[in-house]
Design a protein around this motif. Structure first.
Motif, mmCIF file in Angstrom:
data_model
loop_
_atom_site.group_PDB
_atom_site.id
_atom_site.type_symbol
_atom_site.label_atom_id
_atom_site.label_comp_id
_atom_site.label_asym_id
_atom_site.label_seq_id
_atom_site.Cartn_x
_atom_site.Cartn_y
_atom_site.Cartn_z
ATOM 1 N N GLU A 151 47.438 -63.498 -23.807
ATOM 2 C CA GLU A 151 46.932 -64.336 -24.912
ATOM 3 C C GLU A 151 46.021 -65.442 -24.381
ATOM 4 O O GLU A 151 44.970 -65.736 -24.968
ATOM 5 N N HIS A 152 46.436 -66.058 -23.278
ATOM 6 C CA HIS A 152 45.651 -67.144 -22.676
ATOM 7 C C HIS A 152 44.274 -66.634 -22.242
ATOM 8 O O HIS A 152 43.258 -67.285 -22.497
ATOM 9 N N ARG A 153 44.261 -65.466 -21.611
ATOM 10 C CA ARG A 153 42.979 -64.892 -21.141
ATOM 11 C C ARG A 153 42.107 -64.460 -22.328
ATOM 12 O O ARG A 153 40.886 -64.581 -22.277
ATOM 13 N N LYS A 154 42.752 -63.952 -23.367
ATOM 14 C CA LYS A 154 42.010 -63.520 -24.567
ATOM 15 C C LYS A 154 41.261 -64.711 -25.180
ATOM 16 O O LYS A 154 40.101 -64.601 -25.597
ATOM 17 N N ASP A 155 41.953 -65.887 -25.209
ATOM 18 C CA ASP A 155 41.318 -67.105 -25.729
ATOM 19 C C ASP A 155 40.094 -67.496 -24.898
ATOM 20 O O ASP A 155 39.189 -68.159 -25.396
ATOM 21 N N LEU A 156 40.120 -67.124 -23.623
ATOM 22 C CA LEU A 156 38.981 -67.432 -22.728
ATOM 23 C C LEU A 156 37.930 -66.325 -22.753
ATOM 24 O O LEU A 156 36.952 -66.356 -21.993
ATOM 25 N N GLY A 157 38.170 -65.288 -23.589
ATOM 26 C CA GLY A 157 37.229 -64.165 -23.679
ATOM 27 C C GLY A 157 37.357 -63.184 -22.533
ATOM 28 O O GLY A 157 36.393 -62.484 -22.191
ATOM 29 N N LEU A 158 38.548 -63.146 -21.910
ATOM 30 C CA LEU A 158 38.748 -62.255 -20.757
ATOM 31 C C LEU A 158 39.707 -61.129 -21.126
ATOM 32 O O LEU A 158 40.670 -61.336 -21.867
ATOM 33 N N THR A 159 39.451 -59.939 -20.596
ATOM 34 C CA THR A 159 40.413 -58.845 -20.777
ATOM 35 C C THR A 159 41.453 -58.916 -19.662
ATOM 36 O O THR A 159 41.217 -59.532 -18.612
ATOM 37 N N ALA A 205 57.892 -72.490 -18.393
ATOM 38 C CA ALA A 205 57.478 -72.128 -17.029
ATOM 39 C C ALA A 205 55.969 -71.882 -16.977
ATOM 40 O O ALA A 205 55.280 -72.336 -16.057
ATOM 41 N N PHE A 206 55.442 -71.191 -17.990
ATOM 42 C CA PHE A 206 54.005 -70.872 -18.028
ATOM 43 C C PHE A 206 53.168 -72.150 -18.120
ATOM 44 O O PHE A 206 52.171 -72.309 -17.414
ATOM 45 N N ALA A 207 53.626 -73.096 -18.950
ATOM 46 C CA ALA A 207 52.910 -74.369 -19.092
ATOM 47 C C ALA A 207 52.869 -75.111 -17.753
ATOM 48 O O ALA A 207 51.849 -75.694 -17.375
ATOM 49 N N THR A 208 53.987 -75.069 -17.008
ATOM 50 C CA THR A 208 54.038 -75.720 -15.686
ATOM 51 C C THR A 208 53.084 -75.024 -14.715
ATOM 52 O O THR A 208 52.365 -75.678 -13.948
ATOM 53 N N CYS A 209 53.083 -73.675 -14.739
ATOM 54 C CA CYS A 209 52.212 -72.916 -13.832
ATOM 55 C C CYS A 209 50.740 -73.255 -14.053
ATOM 56 O O CYS A 209 49.962 -73.377 -13.101
ATOM 57 N N LEU A 210 50.344 -73.415 -15.320
ATOM 58 C CA LEU A 210 48.930 -73.709 -15.623
ATOM 59 C C LEU A 210 48.499 -75.075 -15.095
ATOM 60 O O LEU A 210 47.315 -75.328 -14.907
ATOM 61 N N ARG A 211 49.485 -75.960 -14.861
ATOM 62 C CA ARG A 211 49.148 -77.293 -14.335
ATOM 63 C C ARG A 211 48.803 -77.243 -12.839
ATOM 64 O O ARG A 211 48.287 -78.201 -12.285
ATOM 65 N N SER A 212 49.106 -76.104 -12.200
ATOM 66 C CA SER A 212 48.731 -75.941 -10.792
ATOM 67 C C SER A 212 47.349 -75.299 -10.747
ATOM 68 O O SER A 212 47.137 -74.228 -11.311
ATOM 69 N N CYS A 241 47.402 -71.753 -9.299
ATOM 70 C CA CYS A 241 47.966 -70.736 -10.194
ATOM 71 C C CYS A 241 47.011 -70.454 -11.348
ATOM 72 O O CYS A 241 46.815 -69.303 -11.756
ATOM 73 N N GLU A 242 46.402 -71.515 -11.863
ATOM 74 C CA GLU A 242 45.461 -71.346 -12.979
ATOM 75 C C GLU A 242 44.278 -70.481 -12.561
ATOM 76 O O GLU A 242 43.772 -69.664 -13.327
ATOM 77 N N GLU A 243 43.873 -70.660 -11.302
ATOM 78 C CA GLU A 243 42.765 -69.863 -10.750
ATOM 79 C C GLU A 243 43.091 -68.364 -10.788
ATOM 80 O O GLU A 243 42.230 -67.529 -11.080
#
Length: 533
Positions: free
Chosen positions: A412-420, A482-489, A492-494
């Protein structure tokens, strides 16, 4: 409440003479509908009579209360201690039909210990009925005698403790500023000697080694007691049942449990009371080896440190050991039998020697005095220690469920960014050994299995491709958190937001269950893609 709607729940936990029970979770409401029954066994203590029903007189001498703990669990899985109550069950012995209906008022905990939480209606029934019932007068007299005996023992100990403290201050007036803690308040704001919070505790077959015990204690959540208003730290040393049922507590709760488990493993363990950086009060655990080695155990992280004292009288050219531990000062150490105040010229941990039998360095309390109020059965006000319970969670099911949820969240997160998003199951599976190795290292301090993991990844990632992996560790089972915490790194976000030629994503979750349904969760995100020069 609508069917299928997730809501906060209440759970009632009980402990009586090595037996533990838990009610079904019921929805939080003004009048929660507890309809659970529990069979508490009252047997004779003497050997060989274990399976025989005790008679009324024998039962009257069993002064162990039923400890009730009420826990609230919110929709995200966070727990809160609502009430802790000691039920005197023996009143049923003075009733003709052996049945008692007791409305019990539960009070709040900590700063709310004078506030009523609600009334719990309890029905007690003695089964099978005893042949002769005792008169209510006999029962009341027994209670009165026990209360008097307990009050007298506690009064004498208080008199002794005051005298000990006066003598301690006479050694050096500056001792007044040291963290020498003789009494501590429990969740019901009752002052108890600190030695009563520790007792040798065996984990049966639930934990195999002292280091595994340290990992288990570290997996239990850390939460400071809530403070209303300013003025520093709210003190609350929880009884063991309240700490275990809530699955989290302050550093003192962790230290008391770890010390109890290490004593159970036959080690000479003590809780240390002192400070860490910036003068923050803290507790940790110390074990004294037969060869004189002093080991510090940090109950919140599971880390172990060997203490090497610095000798301030050494010439400046002699290199001194650099302390790796985070502790600054130490005021006292205690376990279930001993209490010692630090009376060395400096209370800096790095300068202290831990020869506890040297009375010029450590002022001891009388072991007899401690025993009179802290040994099991010495007073009726002493909360009994519950046994540990096996994990009630299926670690594999938790791992699968969280992994599935994380895949959906990433997609879902990648879809919002236009990524498959293309997942590679094989690569996800190959991450398992790394997660197992991380947990093994946390438990034993030994790193193993990394070579095979790296070899498998090299085989799975073709020439000209790049692999990136990011492991992270949690003490909860909430995938969204957990996902919200991971995105703060950023690292990991990369990985999660990676774009590239032939981009493949992988995620692996591995939950490790410990007693009391404590759970360590390792998550690893990874990606591989073709490197474009």
């Amino acid at each position: 409440m609508l069917p299928g709607q997730v809501c906060s729940t209440f759970t009632l936990c009980l402990h009586f003479r090595n037996q533990r029970f838990r009610s079904k979770p019921i929805p939080c409401a003004c009048e929660p509908d507890f309809h659970d029954g529990f069979l508490l066994e009252v047997h004779r203590d003497s050997l060989g009579d274990g399976s025989k029903m005790a008679d009324a007189t024998s039962m009257l001498s069993i002064c162990d209360p039923v400890h009730l703990v009420l826990i609230r669990t919110d929709t995200s899985g966070e727990t809160m201690l609502v009430a802790s109550y000691f039920l005197e069950w023996r009143s049923v012995l003075g009733l003709e039909n052996g049945i008692a209906n007791l409305p019990v008022e539960l009070l709040g905990v900590g700063s709310e210990c004078k506030v009523s939480v609600g009334i719990l209606n309890i029905k007690l029934e003695l089964y099978p009925r005893v042949n002769q019932t005792l008169s209510q007068e006999v029962v009341r007299t027994q209670f009165s005698l026990e209360r008097q005996r307990t009050a007298e023992k506690e009064r004498l100990f208080l008199v002794y403790a005051k005298q000990w403290w006066r003598e301690y201050l006479q050694i050096r007036p500056s001792h007044n500023t040291r963290l020498v803690k003789i009494f501590a308040q429990d969740e019901n704001c009752i002052n108890r000697p600190v030695c009563s919070y520790v007792r040798p505790l065996r984990a049966g077959r639930l934990l195999d080694t002292p280091r595994q015990a340290a990992r288990f204690v570290n997996v239990l959540g850390y939460e400071r007691a809530p403070v209303v208003g300013g003025g520093g730290k709210q003190e609350q040393w929880c009884t063991l049942l309240a700490f275990l049922c809530r699955n989290k507590g302050d550093c003192e709760d962790h230290s008391n449990l770890l010390c109890s488990l290490l004593l159970g493993y036959g080690l000479d363990a003590f809780v240390c009371v002192g400070t860490k950086a910036k003068g923050v009060p803290h507790t940790w655990v110390m074990t004294c080896g037969t060869d004189g080695t002093i080991t510090f155990w940090e109950s919140l992280t599971g880390h172990r440190y060997i203490h090497k004292p610095i000798n301030p009288d050494d010439p400046p050219l002699i290199e001194q050991p650099k302390p790796l531990y985070p502790y600054r000062t130490i005021g006292c150490v205690f376990n279930h039998q001993r209490f010692l105040g630090n009376c060395q010229p400096s209370d800096a941990v790095e300068l202290c020697t831990f020869d506890l039998n040297n009375e010029s360095k450590w002022k001891p309390m009388s072991e007899e005095a401690i025993k009179s109020v802290c040994s099991p059965g010495s007073t009726t006000s002493l909360p009994p220690f519950p046994p540990l319970c096996a994990a009630m969670i299926d670690a594999a099911a938790v791992s699968n469920e969280m992994e599935l949820q994380l895949r959906i969240l990433v997609s879902e997160h990648r879809k919002d960014l236009g990524l498959t998003t293309v997942w590679e199951d094989h690569l996800s599976y190959l991450l398992s050994p790394a997660l197992a190795a991380y947990e093994t290292e946390r438990t034993t301090g030994i790193s193993a299995g990394n070579e095979e993991f790296q070899d498998a990844i090299r085989r799975a990632v073709p020439d000209g491709h790049t692999f990136k992996g990011f492991p992270i560790h949690f003490l909860h089972r909430n995938a969204r958190r957990a996902f919200a915490t991971c995105l703060r790194s950023s690292f990991c976000e990369e990985i999660i937001c990676c774009r590239g030629d032939q981009m493949r994503l992988a995620v692996r979750v591995r939950a490790f269950a410990y007693p009391e349904s404590a759970c360590a969760v390792w998550i690893m995100f990874a990606c591989k893609y073709r490197s474009v020069l």
